[in-house]
Write a protein that holds these residues in place. Sequence first.
Motif, PDB file in Angstrom:
ATOM      1  N   GLU A   1    -117.294  67.123 -23.886  1.00  0.00           N
ATOM      2  CA  GLU A   1    -117.512  66.967 -22.443  1.00  0.00           C
ATOM      3  C   GLU A   1    -116.193  66.736 -21.714  1.00  0.00           C
ATOM      4  OE1 GLU A   1    -122.040  65.121 -22.276  1.00  0.00           O
ATOM      5  OE2 GLU A   1    -120.316  63.781 -22.420  1.00  0.00           O
ATOM      6  N   SER A   2    -115.298  65.925 -22.280  1.00  0.00           N
ATOM      7  CA  SER A   2    -114.005  65.655 -21.653  1.00  0.00           C
ATOM      8  C   SER A   2    -113.153  66.910 -21.568  1.00  0.00           C
ATOM      9  CB  SER A   2    -113.268  64.572 -22.445  1.00  0.00           C
ATOM     10  OG  SER A   2    -111.971  64.377 -21.939  1.00  0.00           O
ATOM     11  N   GLN A   3    -113.121  67.693 -22.655  1.00  0.00           N
ATOM     12  CA  GLN A   3    -112.303  68.911 -22.665  1.00  0.00           C
ATOM     13  C   GLN A   3    -112.851  69.960 -21.705  1.00  0.00           C
ATOM     14  OE1 GLN A   3    -111.873  70.689 -26.575  1.00  0.00           O
ATOM     15  NE2 GLN A   3    -109.680  70.864 -26.246  1.00  0.00           N
ATOM     16  N   LEU A   4    -114.177  70.094 -21.654  1.00  0.00           N
ATOM     17  CA  LEU A   4    -114.801  71.055 -20.744  1.00  0.00           C
ATOM     18  C   LEU A   4    -114.547  70.673 -19.298  1.00  0.00           C
ATOM     19  CD1 LEU A   4    -116.605  73.553 -20.530  1.00  0.00           C
ATOM     20  CD2 LEU A   4    -118.592  72.041 -20.579  1.00  0.00           C
ATOM     21  N   SER A   5    -114.605  69.379 -19.001  1.00  0.00           N
ATOM     22  CA  SER A   5    -114.343  68.903 -17.632  1.00  0.00           C
ATOM     23  C   SER A   5    -112.900  69.182 -17.229  1.00  0.00           C
ATOM     24  CB  SER A   5    -114.640  67.410 -17.552  1.00  0.00           C
ATOM     25  OG  SER A   5    -114.299  66.896 -16.287  1.00  0.00           O
ATOM     26  N   GLN A   6    -111.954  69.009 -18.156  1.00  0.00           N
ATOM     27  CA  GLN A   6    -110.545  69.260 -17.859  1.00  0.00           C
ATOM     28  C   GLN A   6    -110.290  70.734 -17.561  1.00  0.00           C
ATOM     29  OE1 GLN A   6    -107.936  68.286 -21.094  1.00  0.00           O
ATOM     30  NE2 GLN A   6    -106.082  68.500 -19.884  1.00  0.00           N
ATOM     31  N   MET A   7    -110.867  71.635 -18.355  1.00  0.00           N
ATOM     32  CA  MET A   7    -110.673  73.063 -18.131  1.00  0.00           C
ATOM     33  C   MET A   7    -111.309  73.503 -16.818  1.00  0.00           C
ATOM     34  SD  MET A   7    -111.345  74.535 -21.964  1.00  0.00           S
ATOM     35  CE  MET A   7    -111.103  76.219 -21.421  1.00  0.00           C
ATOM     36  N   THR A   8    -112.496  72.980 -16.511  1.00  0.00           N
ATOM     37  CA  THR A   8    -113.155  73.331 -15.248  1.00  0.00           C
ATOM     38  C   THR A   8    -112.331  72.871 -14.060  1.00  0.00           C
ATOM     39  OG1 THR A   8    -115.301  73.122 -16.343  1.00  0.00           O
ATOM     40  CG2 THR A   8    -115.295  73.102 -13.946  1.00  0.00           C
ATOM     41  N   GLY A   9    -111.738  71.690 -14.164  1.00  0.00           N
ATOM     42  CA  GLY A   9    -110.900  71.188 -13.079  1.00  0.00           C
ATOM     43  C   GLY A   9    -109.687  72.055 -12.826  1.00  0.00           C
ATOM     44  N   GLN A  10    -109.064  72.569 -13.890  1.00  0.00           N
ATOM     45  CA  GLN A  10    -107.904  73.442 -13.728  1.00  0.00           C
ATOM     46  C   GLN A  10    -108.279  74.737 -13.015  1.00  0.00           C
ATOM     47  OE1 GLN A  10    -106.528  73.820 -17.741  1.00  0.00           O
ATOM     48  NE2 GLN A  10    -105.430  71.878 -17.734  1.00  0.00           N
ATOM     49  N   ILE A  11    -109.435  75.312 -13.378  1.00  0.00           N
ATOM     50  CA  ILE A  11    -109.879  76.546 -12.723  1.00  0.00           C
ATOM     51  C   ILE A  11    -110.142  76.303 -11.243  1.00  0.00           C
ATOM     52  CG2 ILE A  11    -111.737  78.244 -12.640  1.00  0.00           C
ATOM     53  CD1 ILE A  11    -112.062  77.846 -15.662  1.00  0.00           C
TER      54      ILE A  11
END
Length: 290
Positions: free
Chosen positions: A80-90
């Motif tokens: 969940e943490s990694q997915l949230s980080q990638m979504t934020g960058q996009i």
Amino acid sequence: MAALAAVMPAAAQTSRGDGIEGRVDRLEREMRAVQRKVFPGGAGQTIEPQIIAPQQLQAPPGQPATSAVADLNARVSAVESQLSQMTGQIEQGQYRLRQLEEAFNAYRRATDARLKVLEAGAAPAEAEEPVTGAVRPGPARPAVGGPATPTVNVDRPKSEDPAEDGYIYGYRLWQAKQYDKAIPELRAVVQKYPKHRRASYSQNLLGRTLLDQGKPALAATAFFESYQKMPNGERAPDSLYYLAQALVKMKKPASEVCKVYDELTQVYGDRLSEAMKMDVATGRSASKCK
């Protein structure tokens, strides 16, 4: 009854484990989908989850197997943490592009009337005469009431690549300062061959031609379209740099100029030549960018 009481906690724990396993699988599938969108070509750019599945150890008899659920919870939290980080960058990249789009939509609306006036009053281009040299001086044509004005004959290249020929011809016209002839040639390359590598060159040179003509508002639109429509083009960084120059010519606020410089360094920082980096630093200093 005693045997049934011993079996029920283990069954409940297995059910919880299955539910968490399902969450882990779903999150990992979502992260792979995000990776495919960010890195559609793969090429070793995907980010592997920094999660290691725990080894299944045989618990000693008589001890409750609680570690499996705890490990699955840790995996869920990591994914969940990694997915949230990638979504934020996009989302951050999309927000920056939306800001530039909104700014230049306002510029377009402000210059629509001027464009119509210029197009209505534009004279038709003169017919090209066959020449043999690339750029050579032609006969002087005396202007009424003034000194003679020399003209330049420009050679149109002929090869098996019409997009390359169109760009080279437009470039030679720009070099000869025949801006009115260069503009339609460069536009034709972009319109007819949008996927050719010279489309990025032609759109950027179109903006520079308009800038040299003293039309910074039209040039700004051309530069922005070069970045917006061909962000991976070879001249996209140059277009952002000259976009900042056009805004300066238009006497736009320094904050808008600095925003363009910021976009240039954030998106293309690793592609800028040393000379371009020095020009950007000079421009930022002149506009007092922080």
